[in-house]
Structures are given as structure tokens and as C-alpha cells.
Design a protein around this motif. Structure first.
Motif, PDB file in Angstrom:
ATOM      1  N   TYR A 203      -6.293  -3.270   5.557  1.00 54.99           N
ATOM      2  CA  TYR A 203      -6.337  -3.109   4.111  1.00 54.99           C
ATOM      3  C   TYR A 203      -6.486  -4.459   3.413  1.00 54.99           C
ATOM      4  CZ  TYR A 203      -4.952  -2.282  -0.670  1.00 54.99           C
ATOM      5  OH  TYR A 203      -4.925  -2.281  -2.031  1.00 54.99           O
TER       6      TYR A 203
ATOM      7  N   CYS B 203      -9.163   3.724   6.833  1.00 54.82           N
ATOM      8  CA  CYS B 203      -9.159   2.474   7.597  1.00 54.82           C
ATOM      9  C   CYS B 203     -10.394   2.340   8.485  1.00 54.82           C
ATOM     10  CB  CYS B 203      -7.906   2.407   8.477  1.00 54.82           C
ATOM     11  SG  CYS B 203      -7.839   0.883   9.436  1.00 54.82           S
TER      12      CYS B 203
ATOM     13  N   PHE C 165      -2.544   4.584   5.783  1.00 52.30           N
ATOM     14  CA  PHE C 165      -3.871   4.054   5.450  1.00 52.30           C
ATOM     15  C   PHE C 165      -4.966   4.662   6.342  1.00 52.30           C
ATOM     16  CE2 PHE C 165      -6.918   0.269   5.503  1.00 52.30           C
ATOM     17  CZ  PHE C 165      -7.411   0.511   4.234  1.00 52.30           C
TER      18      PHE C 165
ATOM     19  N   TYR D 105       0.865  -1.177   0.000  1.00 53.35           N
ATOM     20  CA  TYR D 105       0.000   0.000   0.000  1.00 53.35           C
ATOM     21  C   TYR D 105       0.905   1.231   0.000  1.00 53.35           C
ATOM     22  CZ  TYR D 105      -3.805   3.205   1.069  1.00 53.35           C
ATOM     23  OH  TYR D 105      -4.717   4.225   0.992  1.00 53.35           O
TER      24      TYR D 105
END
Ligand SMILES: Nc1ncnc2c1ncn2[C@@H]1O[C@H](COP(=O)(O)OP(=O)(O)OP(=O)(O)O)[C@@H](O)[C@H]1O
Ligand SMILES: Nc1ncnc2c1ncn2[C@@H]1O[C@H](COP(=O)(O)OP(=O)(O)OP(=O)(O)O)[C@@H](O)[C@H]1O
Ligand code: SF4
Ligand code: SF4
Ligand SMILES: [Mg+2]
Ligand SMILES: [Mg+2]
Lengths: 350, 376
Positions: B303, B345, B341, B282
Motif C-alpha cells: 500500500y 493489493c 488490503f 489503512y
């Protein structure tokens, strides 16, 4: 809200009807470029799409899906056949009328083209490397004289946002994006003119599953909102099942089966469809595939086998299959198939 | 010509079933563009052993292709490797007697990108199937010419001689002839499922369908019997039945030649059946690494979990929308603080995830994750 009622309410009359479409590419040899044969890339394709509906188009790689799509908007001139399309672009007051696209003049065809958009298979080659993202998306509007300063710019930003890109991407060039990002630029461009039919040639193959899910959701939202129709070419049968109302399966230039998505996946009636469904990879590392391994070589569209084109690879073939080509017929309401043994075979679905 | 490569020569003593082939250590690749610097790959570490298949998955734009290209020193401008090492454990492809176990460790990042060494590696020892087949085929060359070129450049045929103990021993090698190269080309096209390969060998790229071009690329890559294959979305343009055939072909070659595979794909069905281990990326970093079964049955990173939920699955039609990950990929020039993230998230913990950068943490045997939920 039940999804079936919205679905039925969504789908209207026939928007596109393709009859007996053929496209043969000459094979040339030698210095004089003598034609020594033909690649029968599309060899008798018949299908229809209702307005607001998605027709999934699947089949062997090289079976003519892209060529058929290109013939529909006359990026290739078909060798034979008819392509009826309901257009508003040809009457002064915008009333819809059914016309055979293959009979239109160049100028008329150009007007109809704003109603049919195409999303291409190969994102890098379909985007002009010297244009910025903003220019790429604006281009169809400019070509068709629909670009209005200010308003169109807002629309471009909105389109970009809807396909999951950011406004700061506008001034960048295609090579600065990853494969998946480029495909989304292509989708934004295709939607720029509010088409009624979108020919999607593997629009989500290059996307990661999350963006793919967003894009499929987006295509579905846009469909509801604008009553869009899609022809959706893809190899991922789970994606096709998810997005399609009906599905057509092609094999060597011909449509061999066409039915409602549910029906086709549960009760396939053509052995090729059965083999395809058995080969779908599952997102489960412990799953043991029991795919049907097709014997023999992939058929050659310049020299197809006799009778049923699938017979050299079909585990159910009988003598008749070698001699006579099966007719594409409606064996059940809205379930079409080209196989001599369609009724008697009990094939495995998913 | 001088090469700045660090070439450490040593002979491996133990005969491990799976000796190392490639080690990527803290790799960093940056693109300097008008607005600033994009960290396309930001501290990536993983290794691949001989005969192993390593799957790489992750969001579009997370740096998978750039990583693959870095290994072959083919990063497009203005990209640059700005940190880390890529160690390639090279063995002689055509070993002379007694040299079978010789291993030479080459740091690919130190090589001259146009130099002799990387050109030998590229194509011959580490072959790559590129994501966009059209752009990597030359329009004026036929399919056959492409394969011939790879084969005549990189493949040598053994000249077998009867040795002392009346066993055949390979003493020397010679280059393949034109005719042999053409025969190999046709044979490879047949193996990747191209109809009438004797004719198609003379087709130009524009005369081939999308999937046929992709298969030509695959044929080129496999024709040299590489030690490692980097396959970047190799089957996206193929129908599921030919896809299955090609995956079988790769597994076959892997069995017979002990080829390692780095397999990049968005197709979780394909990766589930191919990979031994998976790295999830990511925004230029690895966020999870695990054995394939653990990753699918026991994903840890939010993720990865979201990714697994967004796959459409065959089955009764629900008419439902697909789950997708909220929000957009962040602007690489303006990365979120803490865990990159965190804005998307579902398990986000305010005051923590937006402040602390998660570390690479071990959560099980061969299972690593970068998420604060798993830090002590
Ligand atoms: N310009 C051309 N000249 C000659 N043959 C062509 C040309 N374009 C396509 N073909 C051939 O026609 C056939 C159909 O190609 P097409 O691109 O329509 O397949 P497709 O179904 O879209 O395949 P894919 O799933 O691989 O994209 C193929 O055998 C291809 O080699
Ligand atoms: N030539 C370039 N110039 C500038 N930025 C680039 C260039 N090539 C790649 N990038 C950037 O590097 C990042 C990683 O790109 P990469 O192609 O590795 O993504 P990917 O993981 O392969 O994505 P996809 O799954 O969509 O192929 C992206 O953010 C992209 O915008
Ligand atoms: S017609 Fe015969 S060969 Fe063709 S699909 Fe049906 S059973 Fe098989
Ligand atoms: S660190 Fe926090 S934001 Fe990042 S993945 Fe873990 S829970 Fe989510
Ligand atoms: Mg195609
Ligand atoms: Mg990529």
C-alpha cells in the motif's frame, strides 16, 4: 494514439471569456456600518477558457480565486467587468450563443446555471447536513426539473461509483464521512446535470493521493467524454501541471501571468510565478529546498502597493515598478504577463 | 467532581534528549451506526516524543482524524473509544522551582471528556488544527476573539524575580491581560502571513478566504505554545509559498519550545520535509512505520508503495494517467478476510493473503510493517 492529437482534437472554441472582472467588498465600521474602504478581492481579472480545455488557476491564498469563480456564476455580483459564456440554455432549439452573464435576468441566469457547475473548497459547509447523499446528488436534478424516477436513481449510483463511493453510502448523511469522502460527494453532485463548464475550487486538496489520482483521472475521462471545460483552482502545482492545458497565476486580485502549462512551468516570466515554483515541496525527504524567500509582508487587498503590486516583495524591482502598474500583455504567442521586465529577466522554471 | 483518571506520578531520572510525550497503545474507536459497527481505529499503537514530528498518512477515511480527536477526547457521536490507552506524559507548564522534572502520566481515555483535566490539556497543552477550518471557527466571533480566548484561558506570563545568585528566576505566573492578548493575537496573525493583521484581527470568519481561515486556526493553536500540536491537514488551503512559511514557523516553535507535532496530511511533499518518522494507516490500522527516509526510499508495504507511485510529480509533461490504487476502499461493515488490503493489493498471494491476518513485523531498525510478505 498520440496524446497531442487527442488534446488538439479535444479543444474547441472559446467557451468562457472574462474581461476586466472586479469585485470589491465594502469594509464597514462603527454603529452606522459606514463604508470606510474596500477589499479589492478581484481587481481586473481577464482570462479565457476554450471548450474541452482545463485552465489551472493558482496564486497566493486570499488573492481572489474563489471570489472570481463565484463572480462568474454570479453567486457574487461583480463590481465591474464582463463574463461571456457560450450557452445552449437560452435558445429554444439549443443552438449555442455567446452572452454576457452579467446582463442576464435572474430567471435566465438560473437556466444557464445548469451548464456551469461548481465544486467547492470547503466540503463540509457545501453539503446540507440534513440531506442524505442520495438527496444531495439528486438536488440539482430536482431543482432544474430533470429528475426522472428510476433513471435518475441509476445515474446517481453510477456517479457515486465513478467518484469512488459505494451504493450503500446513498442513505448516509455527510457527517458520517471523512473529509475526502465528502469532497467526492460534492464532485458527484456537480456532475449530475452534465454541465459544460465546471469551476473546480480546490477539488482535490482534501483527498489522499490515491483518491486524488483517481479523481484527476476521472475528471480527465469525463472531460474527454463530454467535452467538459474546467477552471481548476488548486495550490498543488504538480496537480495543476498534470491536469491543466493552460495556467493562470493570480496575485492580489489580478492575473499576472497566463500561458500553456508546459511553457509556464519551464519558462516563467513573472517573478511571483518563479517564487511559487521554487517553493513546491518535493516528495523526497533528502531534497534541500532552495526556495526564493519573498521579503516583506503579504500585500493587503484593501490597500495595495503603488505601481506593480508585487514590487515590495520582488527581488527584481526597479524604480519604474513603484510608479507604474505593468500592463497585462502578450509577450509571446499565448504567453501573457504583467511585468515591466518580462523580456529581460531570465527566470528559473522547474 | 471525581475523575477516574489513573494518575501515576513519578519523576524521570535520566535526562533523555527526547522524553516521551504521548503513547497510544492498542487504541480502538468504534462508531455504531444503523448498519452495524464501524471500526474507525482498530488497534493503533505509536508514540511521540518531545520535539519529535510524527507524520500520519493514509487513505481517506482510514481513521487519521478520529485518532487525533481521540487524543483530545473530541470524537463526534456516536463514536466511542472501546479499547486501548492513550498515555500523556504531562509536565507542569508553569513549574514551580524544583518541579521542572515532574512528570505525571495521564491515561486520557479514562478522563471525563467534559472534565477539568481534559479541558486544561485541550488547547493549552495539546493544541489541534482541525481539518475543516470553517466548522471549527465560531461564525459570530472575530479572528481576534478566537485567539484572545485561547490565550487568556491557557497562557500565563512569568513574573521574573531576581533570585539568590542574582539570576532571574521565574517565581510566579499571571494571566495575560486583555491588551496583551490582543497584541499576541495580532503578532500571531502576522507570523502566519495574514496581511494587515491589526485590521484582520477584527474580521469574521466569512470575511476571510479559505486559506486565511486556516491560518487563523493555526494562529489559535500556536498562540498558547502547546507541548504538542496536532495538525490535521493544516496547509491544504494554502499556496506553496505561505505553506513553506508556516512549516518554517512550526519548525521554529519546535526548536524553541521543544513542541512535538503530530502531522496528518495527504501531501507527501510536505510530510517528506516535516516528519522524523511516519505511520502509514489503512482501514484503522497501522500498516507501516519507519523513519522518513526509509519510508520514501525503501517502502515495504504494497500500500505504501502504491501511495508513493500515485503522486503527480513536477517535470516534463507526459500526458499519462496517474497510477492509482485499483478498486475501492472496502465497506467497513464488511471487511475483507485475512489482510484487509488484499482485494486491492498488486502483490496479493491467493490462498494466503485472504486467509491469514498479517502481524506487525519488524523489518529493520525502527521499521515495521504489517504484510505477510515479510513474515517468516
Ligand atoms: N464576504 C467578504 N467580505 C469581505 N472580504 C472578503 C469576503 N470574501 C472574501 N474576502 C476577501 O477577499 C480576498 C479574496 O478572497 P478569496 O476567498 O477569493 O481568496 P482565494 O484566492 O480563494 O484564497 P484561498 O486560496 O485562501 O481560498 C481575501 O482577502 C478575503 O479576505
Ligand atoms: N460522525 C461519524 N459517524 C459515523 N462514522 C464516522 C463519523 N466520523 C468518522 N466516521 C468514520 O470513521 C472513519 C474514519 O474517519 P476519519 O475522519 O478519521 O478519516 P481520515 O483518515 O481523517 O480521512 P480523510 O483523509 O478523508 O480526512 C471513516 O470511515 C468515517 O466514515
Ligand atoms: S513589474 Fe517590477 S516589481 Fe513587478 S514583477 Fe516585474 S520586476 Fe517585479
Ligand atoms: S498481506 Fe498480502 S494482500 Fe496484504 S499487503 Fe501483504 S501481500 Fe498484499
Ligand atoms: Mg479560495
Ligand atoms: Mg481527516
Amino acid at each position: 494514439m498520440s496524446s497531442t492529437t487527442t488534446k488538439n482534437g479535444r479543444i474547441g472554441d472559446i467557451l468562457l471569456e472574462v474581461k476586466g472582472l472586479k469585485k470589491y467588498f465594502p469594509i464597514q465600521r462603527g454603529l452606522l456600518r459606514r463604508t470606510v474602504g474596500y477589499v479589492k478581492a478581484v481587481d481586473d481579472v481577464s482570462l479565457y477558457v476554450r471548450s474541452g480545455e482545463t485552465l489551472g488557476l493558482v496564486g497566493e491564498s486570499g488573492c481572489g480565486k474563489t471570489t472570481a469563480s463565484r463572480c462568474i456564476i454570479r453567486l457574487y455580483e461583480p463590481t465591474a467587468g464582463q463574463v461571456f459564456f457560450k450557452t445552449r440554455a437560452l435558445s429554444p432549439d439549443g443552438t449555442p450563443k455567446m452572452v454576457n452573464l452579467l446582463e442576464l435576468s435572474r430567471e435566465e441566469m438560473n437556466r444557464v446555471r445548469q451548464e456551469i457547475a461548481m465544486i467547492f473548497q470547503d466540503p463540509i459547509n457545501s453539503l446540507n447536513p440534513r440531506m442524505t447523499v442520495a438527496d444531495i446528488i439528486a438536488e440539482p436534478m430536482v431543482i432544474h426539473g430533470k429528475y426522472v424516477k428510476g433513471e435518475s436513481e441509476e445515474r446517481i449510483i453510477e456517479l457515486l461509483r465513478r467518484v469512488g463511493l459505494r451504493p450503500d453510502h446513498l442513505r448516509r448523511y455527510p457527517h458520517e464521512f471523512s473529509g475526502g469522502q465528502r469532497q467526492r460527494i460534492g464532485i458527484a453532485r456537480a456532475l449530475a446535470l452534465n454541465p459544460s463548464l465546471v469551476l473546480c475550487d480546490e477539488p482535490v486538496s482534501a483527498l489522499d493521493v490515491s483518491i486524488q489520482a483517481q479523481t484527476l483521472n476521472l475528471l480527465q475521462d469525463l472531460q474527454e467524454e463530454f467535452k467538459l471545460s474546467y477552471i481548476f483552482v488548486a495550490h498543488d502545482l504538480s496537480v495543476v501541471q498534470h491536469i491543466s492545458d493552460r495556467v493562470a497565476v493570480m496575485y492580489v486580485g489580478k492575473v499576472v501571468e497566463m500561458a500553456g502549462a508546459e511553457e509556464l512551468y519551464n519558462n516563467p516570466m513573472h517573478p511571483y510565478t518563479e517564487a511559487l515554483l521554487s517553493a513546491v515541496p518535493k516528495p523526497d525527504p533528502l531534497y534541500k529546498s532552495d526556495r526564493i524567500i519573498m521579503q516583506g509582508d503579504v500585500a493587503d487587498p484593501s490597500n495595495p502597493p503603488s505601481g506593480c503590486y508585487f514590487h515590495p516583495r520582488c527581488q527584481y524591482a526597479v524604480d519604474l515598478c513603484k510608479q507604474k502598474a505593468p500592463e497585462f500583455r502578450e509577450v509571446k504567442p499565448d504567453h501573457w504577463v504583467a511585468c515591466h521586465r518580462a523580456e529581460e529577466l531570465k527566470l528559473r522554471g522547474i | 467532581m471525581t475523575t477516574t483518571a489513573t494518575q501515576v506520578e513519578h519523576t524521570q531520572t535520566q535526562t533523555d534528549a527526547r522524553p516521551l510525550l504521548l503513547e497510544v497503545q492498542d487504541l480502538k474507536v468504534e462508531f455504531t451506526i444503523r448498519g452495524g459497527v464501524v471500526k474507525a481505529v482498530d488497534g493503533l499503537t505509536f508514540d511521540i516524543k518531545r520535539g519529535q514530528t510524527m507524520g500520519i498518512i493514509g487513505e481517506s477515511g482510514c481513521g487519521k482524524s478520529v485518532t487525533a480527536r481521540a487524543i483530545l477526547r473530541m470524537i463526534p457521536k456516536p463514536g466511542k473509544i472501546t479499547g486501548g490507552r492513550i498515555l500523556y506524559y504531562r509536565r507542569p507548564r508553569h513549574p514551580k522551582p524544583g518541579e521542572e522534572d515532574k512528570v505525571e502520566v495521564i491515561d486520557v481515555t479514562k478522563l471525563d471528556p467534559d472534565g477539568e483535566v481534559i479541558r486544561q490539556i485541550r488547547g493549552g497543552e495539546i493544541a489541534m488544527i482541525f481539518q475543516e477550518p470553517m466548522s471549527s471557527l465560531t461564525p459570530v466571533y472575530t479572528a481576534g476573539t478566537h485567539i484572545n480566548e485561547a490565550v487568556t484561558l491557557h497562557r500565563l506570563l512569568p513574573i521574573k524575580k531576581l533570585g539568590d545568585q542574582m539570576v532571574e528566576r521565574i517565581m510566579e505566573y499571571r494571566r495575560v491581560t486583555k491588551e496583551e492578548a490582543r497584541a499576541i493575537a495580532i503578532e500571531m496573525l502576522r507570523r502566519v502571513g495574514i496581511p494587515k493583521p491589526e485590521q484582520r484581527v477584527d474580521s469574521y470568519p466569512h470575511q476571510l478566504s479559505g486559506g486565511q481561515r486556516q491560518r487563523v486556526m493555526i494562529a489559535i493553536a500556536l498562540s498558547t505554545e502547546p507541548a504538542m500540536l496536532i495538525a490535521d491537514e493544516p496547509t491544504t488551503a494554502l499556496d506553496v509559498s505561505i505553506e513553506a512559511q508556516i512549516l518554517d514557523l512550526m519548525r521554529d516553535l519546535q526548536r524553541t519550545t521543544n513542541m512535538a507535532i503530530m502531522f496528518i496530511t495527504h501531501n507527501l511533499g510536505v510530510i517528506a520535509s516535516m516528519a522524523d518518522e511516519i505511520v502509514v494507516m489503512y482501514m484503522g490500522k497501522q500498516v507501516e512505520r519507519a523513519k522518513v527516509v526509509d519510508l520514501f526510499y525503501n517502502p515495504k508495504h504494497p500500500y505504501t508503495k502504491a501511495l508513493l507511485q500515485s503522486v503527480p510529480r513536477l517535470g516534463p509533461k507526459t500526458g499519462q494517467r496517474l497510477a492509482s490504487i485499483e478498486g475501492m476502499v472496502p465497506d467497513p461493515l464488511n471487511l475483507p478476510t485475512g489482510c484487509v488490503f488484499h482485494p486491492r493489493c498488486p502483490a496479493f498471494v491467493a490462498g494466503k493473503c485472504d486467509k491469514i491476518v498479517p502481524k506487525w513485523t519488524q523489518v529493520g531498525e525502527n521499521h515495521w510493517v504489517r504484510c505477510l510478505l515479510y513474515e517468516e
